[in-house]
Enzyme design. Structure first.
Site, PDB file in Angstrom:
ATOM      1  N   ASP A 272      -1.965  -1.256  -5.793  1.00 30.07           N
ATOM      2  CA  ASP A 272      -2.545  -0.246  -4.913  1.00 30.07           C
ATOM      3  C   ASP A 272      -3.228   0.802  -5.792  1.00 30.07           C
ATOM      4  O   ASP A 272      -2.604   1.351  -6.702  1.00 30.07           O
ATOM      5  CB  ASP A 272      -1.449   0.414  -4.078  1.00 30.07           C
ATOM      6  CG  ASP A 272      -1.967   1.520  -3.176  1.00 30.07           C
ATOM      7  OD1 ASP A 272      -3.198   1.593  -2.956  1.00 30.07           O
ATOM      8  OD2 ASP A 272      -1.145   2.301  -2.682  1.00 30.07           O
TER       9      ASP A 272
ATOM     10  N   LEU B  24       0.832  -1.199   0.000  1.00 34.03           N
ATOM     11  CA  LEU B  24       0.000   0.000   0.000  1.00 34.03           C
ATOM     12  C   LEU B  24       0.865   1.247   0.000  1.00 34.03           C
ATOM     13  O   LEU B  24       2.028   1.225   0.404  1.00 34.03           O
ATOM     14  CB  LEU B  24      -0.927   0.003   1.214  1.00 34.03           C
ATOM     15  CG  LEU B  24      -1.937  -1.152   1.276  1.00 34.03           C
ATOM     16  CD1 LEU B  24      -2.754  -1.085   2.562  1.00 34.03           C
ATOM     17  CD2 LEU B  24      -2.839  -1.136   0.050  1.00 34.03           C
ATOM     18  N   CYS B  25       0.255   2.352  -0.422  1.00 31.80           N
ATOM     19  CA  CYS B  25       0.898   3.662  -0.471  1.00 31.80           C
ATOM     20  C   CYS B  25       1.536   3.978   0.888  1.00 31.80           C
ATOM     21  O   CYS B  25       0.910   3.720   1.916  1.00 31.80           O
ATOM     22  CB  CYS B  25      -0.160   4.708  -0.809  1.00 31.80           C
ATOM     23  SG  CYS B  25       0.427   6.393  -0.845  1.00 31.80           S
ATOM     24  N   PRO B  26       2.748   4.452   0.886  1.00 31.81           N
ATOM     25  CA  PRO B  26       3.623   4.893  -0.197  1.00 31.81           C
ATOM     26  C   PRO B  26       4.656   3.840  -0.610  1.00 31.81           C
ATOM     27  O   PRO B  26       5.595   4.150  -1.334  1.00 31.81           O
ATOM     28  CB  PRO B  26       4.325   6.101   0.405  1.00 31.81           C
ATOM     29  CG  PRO B  26       4.551   5.683   1.834  1.00 31.81           C
ATOM     30  CD  PRO B  26       3.282   4.887   2.194  1.00 31.81           C
TER      31      PRO B  26
END
Length: 80
Positions: free
Chosen positions: A49, A22-24
């Site tokens: 993502d 997932l981000c980042p």
């Protein structure tokens, strides 16, 4: 697999698997792994993502790399 995608994958200097991150994290992994590559290197980042569709082009613009495009979950970047 579409022929164009297969040709791009075969020509890539580096492929990065960021699926499930997932981000980042996908962009952080991309930045770290691209660091040692020469200018002109072609990189394919595999990321699922949803934020990657915004984050990867933004990262490229900020870092001066060329965002070549995206095909599904495969983002293609050329290092500048």
């Amino acid at each position: 697999m579409p022929a164009a995608k297969l040709r791009t994958m075969m020509m890539a200097d580096l492929e990065i698997d960021a699926l499930g991150l997932l981000c980042p994290l996908p962009v952080l992994r991309l930045r770290k792994r691209m660091g040692s590559l020469p200018a002109g290197a072609l990189v394919i980042l595999h990321a699922d993502d949803p934020a990657a569709h915004v984050d990867v082009p933004h990262f490229c613009a900020e870092a001066g790399h060329e965002f070549v495009g995206v095909d599904g979950h495969a983002f293609t970047i050329r290092k500048r």
